[in-house]
Motif scaffolding. Sequence first.
Motif, PDB file in Angstrom:
ATOM      1  N   LEU A  75      47.287  46.395  50.470  1.00 35.09           N
ATOM      2  CA  LEU A  75      47.490  47.340  49.382  1.00 35.09           C
ATOM      3  C   LEU A  75      46.157  47.815  48.826  1.00 35.09           C
ATOM      4  O   LEU A  75      45.984  49.011  48.527  1.00 35.09           O
ATOM      5  N   ALA A  76      45.201  46.909  48.683  1.00 40.03           N
ATOM      6  CA  ALA A  76      43.890  47.307  48.186  1.00 40.03           C
ATOM      7  C   ALA A  76      43.201  48.263  49.155  1.00 40.03           C
ATOM      8  O   ALA A  76      42.593  49.265  48.737  1.00 40.03           O
ATOM      9  N   GLY A  92      43.511  38.969  36.338  1.00 42.21           N
ATOM     10  CA  GLY A  92      44.743  38.209  36.469  1.00 42.21           C
ATOM     11  C   GLY A  92      45.771  38.805  37.404  1.00 42.21           C
ATOM     12  O   GLY A  92      46.949  38.429  37.336  1.00 42.21           O
ATOM     13  N   LEU A  93      45.388  39.702  38.285  1.00 41.48           N
ATOM     14  CA  LEU A  93      46.322  40.331  39.210  1.00 41.48           C
ATOM     15  C   LEU A  93      45.930  39.998  40.635  1.00 41.48           C
ATOM     16  O   LEU A  93      44.802  40.259  41.054  1.00 41.48           O
ATOM     17  N   LEU A  96      45.878  50.007  40.800  1.00 37.46           N
ATOM     18  CA  LEU A  96      46.598  48.790  41.180  1.00 37.46           C
ATOM     19  C   LEU A  96      47.122  48.020  39.972  1.00 37.46           C
ATOM     20  O   LEU A  96      48.110  47.278  40.098  1.00 37.46           O
ATOM     21  N   MET A  97      46.495  48.173  38.831  1.00 40.61           N
ATOM     22  CA  MET A  97      46.912  47.421  37.654  1.00 40.61           C
ATOM     23  C   MET A  97      48.162  47.997  36.991  1.00 40.61           C
ATOM     24  O   MET A  97      48.880  47.280  36.298  1.00 40.61           O
ATOM     25  N   MET A 152      36.663  42.142  49.605  1.00 38.26           N
ATOM     26  CA  MET A 152      36.440  43.408  48.938  1.00 38.26           C
ATOM     27  C   MET A 152      36.226  43.190  47.453  1.00 38.26           C
ATOM     28  O   MET A 152      36.861  42.339  46.830  1.00 38.26           O
ATOM     29  N   HIS A 153      35.358  44.021  46.869  1.00 35.63           N
ATOM     30  CA  HIS A 153      35.106  43.912  45.448  1.00 35.63           C
ATOM     31  C   HIS A 153      36.339  44.289  44.635  1.00 35.63           C
ATOM     32  O   HIS A 153      36.528  43.782  43.525  1.00 35.63           O
ATOM     33  N   VAL A 154      37.185  45.160  45.169  1.00 43.04           N
ATOM     34  CA  VAL A 154      38.386  45.560  44.441  1.00 43.04           C
ATOM     35  C   VAL A 154      39.293  44.355  44.224  1.00 43.04           C
ATOM     36  O   VAL A 154      39.864  44.180  43.142  1.00 43.04           O
ATOM     37  N   LEU A 155      39.428  43.518  45.232  1.00 39.35           N
ATOM     38  CA  LEU A 155      40.250  42.315  45.091  1.00 39.35           C
ATOM     39  C   LEU A 155      39.689  41.392  44.022  1.00 39.35           C
ATOM     40  O   LEU A 155      40.438  40.822  43.215  1.00 39.35           O
TER      41      LEU A 155
END
Length: 579
Positions: A18-19, A11-12, A47-48, A1-4
């Motif tokens: 969760l994503a 750096g997370l 998420l950050m 996924m692009h979110v990951l």
Amino acid sequence: MHVLKDCAAQGLVVAPQLAAEAVRLLLANPETAAGQAELRASCVRFLMDKTAPGLAATRMRIAFRRKYRTPGATAAEQARNTESRMAPILAEVLSVAGEGAPTGGADDLAPPFLAPPRGARKADREDYKQRLYGSVVAAAVLRSGLGSPADPAVMKEASAAMQSVYPAKDLPHLLRLAPEARRAQLLEVCRISAGIRIFNWDCRKAGHGLLDLPGLVQEAAAVTLEQLRSAVDAVEAQLWPATRALEVLYQGKGEANWPESDVDLLKDTVVYLRQQQVLFRRLLEDVEQVGAEVRRLTGALQAGLSGVHTVVQAKTAVPTNEVYPQFVSLASTWEALEAQAVVVSKAANLHRRLQAYTRGVRTVEAAVIDGILEGDAVGPPPTDGERVSSALPPPPSHSDKQLEAARRRLARDMGRGDVAAELQGFCPWFLAVSGGGLVPGCPALGLCEAAGGVGTRLYALSSLDAADLFCTDPNSWTQRALAEVRRRPALVGLLELSAALQPAAPPNDTACASTQTEESAYRRESVAQTFPLRDAAVQCPRTVACSAGPFLAAGIVDVESLFKLNSETCYFSVMFFEC
């Protein structure tokens, strides 16, 4: 996924579950689901913020969903694990003297790969029978959970118990039974021998490898119950004042006197505390159920032991039809106690896991809540129980028209039977006017109706004034409430509305990388070949060969006639042609 990838670039490291949950929750909001760029940016922001109460509530809910099982499901899983532990040994015993193996005497107890040679010495044959009998004893130990087969002392006691039930000389009779009957008799023998070991443990004559299971389970359940009650009390001690502070802010129109950041954090804190309350109370109810079941099982175990003592007291011989059923009952009760011990252990582990997500979470300061509640005429903040069970107020506090409408709603609710309010029982009017604030509704004021997509929906309102305003235009207020819910991802998850609030179609440029294309559905011309390319043919190995490829291509072959060619031995290779 692009979110990951976006989170990793900052750096997370984020768990895929969760994503995916963040994407699912944010898709409910049209403002963030308008396109891939907006959705990805919103997910990364969500998420950050690692100390946000909404993210903590989401992580807790995911962990609970993945790890939680009902007590019944946990007990069933424990039974399956017990069966799987003894499956290899049980399979060995059940495979002995299988179909085609001789069963004429004690020397022919096993297939050739297990049995000693036919001309082997008597000592070798006896050694084989003893090893097979040892497998039966090991299966009994694994089935009961009373110690480990690797412990010689446990195996010695288990072997003595098994000898009193099923001596080694009776092994040929067991092995001549059909597999189903053999398995049933073997499991019954295992339970009887386990009951004998439990009785000996109670008599203090043996019991190596046996623990005081009833006492240990009762103690563990009591400790876990106390921990969960303390956790629920701590959460609710913060939740009641925070909920009342929301009411004071919006019913008294005092939200303008406080910074918007404090008000938003107060709403998120209430959602976060509500999520904890829901999960902790679920575990608390399960452990309370386990405690009651453990007390019942302990009483049944004591009664069963007393019954066996009564039967065997001062007797040199006891009829098996009197005592064996009692031994089986003892073993069954002990197994049920073992299952309850597993339920308590998993509940305690899940509680610790959920508590870990509460560390370092940013919540509203107590000074803010105290400042809002200063001078509140209600007094101590009401609990959920007080809100739900409160009756109609006296007439001077409200108009006769409002009270009469509430009485009509109550009369109508009595005819509906057991019904549940939408939005988990929270007030939709307050959700709308407060911009996502959670206040429990009061069913004692009567449930208000609103037309839904699949019929009438019922809502509990927090006050008579709220009910009066809501009933003027229920559908409008409901839509306003859902619009506020969409803007808060943690609230979408708490109210379990992620599926109901999903858009009709996700953004065209979805956030998930995929090999699918717009033309993936039009790949009818592709060919899958599992063997080297050859002409399609029907081959009869005994007599004839029929090359059917050209005829099939022309569409002039009667396929049914081909299947009549020696149908018992023909193998068909089929090729499809585009018409």
